[in-house]
Design a protein around this motif. Structure first.
Motif, mmCIF file in Angstrom:
data_model
loop_
_atom_site.group_PDB
_atom_site.id
_atom_site.type_symbol
_atom_site.label_atom_id
_atom_site.label_comp_id
_atom_site.label_asym_id
_atom_site.label_seq_id
_atom_site.Cartn_x
_atom_site.Cartn_y
_atom_site.Cartn_z
ATOM 1 N N VAL A 109 4.216 19.711 1.192
ATOM 2 C CA VAL A 109 5.161 18.644 0.880
ATOM 3 C C VAL A 109 4.406 17.326 0.964
ATOM 4 O O VAL A 109 3.784 17.015 1.976
ATOM 5 N N VAL A 110 4.432 16.568 -0.118
ATOM 6 C CA VAL A 110 3.743 15.283 -0.185
ATOM 7 C C VAL A 110 4.796 14.189 -0.113
ATOM 8 O O VAL A 110 5.687 14.124 -0.939
ATOM 9 N N ARG A 111 4.665 13.319 0.885
ATOM 10 C CA ARG A 111 5.573 12.180 1.015
ATOM 11 C C ARG A 111 4.782 10.909 0.760
ATOM 12 O O ARG A 111 3.742 10.678 1.391
ATOM 13 N N LYS A 112 5.252 10.111 -0.179
ATOM 14 C CA LYS A 112 4.601 8.839 -0.487
ATOM 15 C C LYS A 112 5.539 7.727 -0.054
ATOM 16 O O LYS A 112 6.650 7.635 -0.547
ATOM 17 N N VAL A 113 5.042 6.902 0.873
ATOM 18 C CA VAL A 113 5.851 5.794 1.381
ATOM 19 C C VAL A 113 5.143 4.494 1.016
ATOM 20 O O VAL A 113 3.972 4.306 1.349
ATOM 21 N N ARG A 114 5.834 3.626 0.343
ATOM 22 C CA ARG A 114 5.264 2.333 -0.046
ATOM 23 C C ARG A 114 5.568 1.330 1.043
ATOM 24 O O ARG A 114 6.726 1.116 1.401
ATOM 25 N N ARG A 115 4.501 0.688 1.556
ATOM 26 C CA ARG A 115 4.654 -0.281 2.626
ATOM 27 C C ARG A 115 4.171 -1.638 2.121
ATOM 28 O O ARG A 115 3.040 -1.771 1.655
ATOM 29 N N THR A 164 0.854 -1.177 0.000
ATOM 30 C CA THR A 164 0.000 0.000 0.000
ATOM 31 C C THR A 164 0.891 1.228 0.000
ATOM 32 O O THR A 164 2.059 1.173 0.394
ATOM 33 N N VAL A 165 0.330 2.327 -0.423
ATOM 34 C CA VAL A 165 1.067 3.582 -0.456
ATOM 35 C C VAL A 165 0.454 4.507 0.578
ATOM 36 O O VAL A 165 -0.738 4.814 0.526
ATOM 37 N N LYS A 166 1.272 4.937 1.528
ATOM 38 C CA LYS A 166 0.826 5.870 2.560
ATOM 39 C C LYS A 166 1.254 7.265 2.129
ATOM 40 O O LYS A 166 2.429 7.532 1.890
ATOM 41 N N VAL A 167 0.266 8.168 2.028
ATOM 42 C CA VAL A 167 0.526 9.527 1.567
ATOM 43 C C VAL A 167 0.429 10.460 2.765
ATOM 44 O O VAL A 167 -0.578 10.478 3.472
ATOM 45 N N THR A 168 1.496 11.248 2.998
ATOM 46 C CA THR A 168 1.525 12.214 4.100
ATOM 47 C C THR A 168 1.716 13.598 3.499
ATOM 48 O O THR A 168 2.666 13.838 2.746
ATOM 49 N N ARG A 169 0.804 14.506 3.824
ATOM 50 C CA ARG A 169 0.907 15.892 3.346
ATOM 51 C C ARG A 169 1.229 16.786 4.541
ATOM 52 O O ARG A 169 0.506 16.803 5.524
ATOM 53 N N THR A 170 2.309 17.525 4.432
ATOM 54 C CA THR A 170 2.699 18.460 5.484
ATOM 55 C C THR A 170 3.067 19.785 4.850
ATOM 56 O O THR A 170 3.250 19.880 3.630
ATOM 57 N N ARG A 171 3.189 20.798 5.687
ATOM 58 C CA ARG A 171 3.646 22.106 5.216
ATOM 59 C C ARG A 171 5.142 22.205 5.436
ATOM 60 O O ARG A 171 5.649 22.001 6.527
ATOM 61 N N GLY A 172 5.833 22.483 4.380
ATOM 62 C CA GLY A 172 7.277 22.628 4.464
ATOM 63 C C GLY A 172 7.648 24.084 4.740
ATOM 64 O O GLY A 172 6.798 24.916 5.077
ATOM 65 N N PRO A 173 8.913 24.400 4.594
ATOM 66 C CA PRO A 173 9.327 25.788 4.765
ATOM 67 C C PRO A 173 8.713 26.658 3.665
ATOM 68 O O PRO A 173 8.430 26.191 2.568
#
Length: 78
Positions: A70-76, A56-65
């Protein structure tokens, strides 16, 4: 008099023909269907065997500088 008797007979005949089969009495000693025509119900269940890892792909959206998203996609894979 004869017309009244024929009218009553006609209403009884119509009323009996409209009754559902479950409401009619069953004669004792007679079965509804022969034993040979009744079959056992068969239930079939199937399981799908999946081979290999489940990913599965876990998508994390955060605010960067500077306020950018900033969208981080981590495949688990399990």
């Amino acid at each position: 008099m004869r017309a009244v008797v024929l009218g009553i007979a006609a209403t009884l005949a119509t009323g009996l023909s409209l009754t559902p089969a479950s409401a009619l009495p069953v004669a004792p000693g007679h079965s509804v269907a022969p034993v040979a025509s009744i079959e056992q119900a068969q239930y079939v269940t199937r399981r799908v065997i999946r081979r290999g890892p489940r990913c599965t792909v876990k998508v994390t959206r955060t605010r960067g500088p500077f306020g950018r998203v900033v969208v981080r996609k981590v495949r688990r894979c399990y």
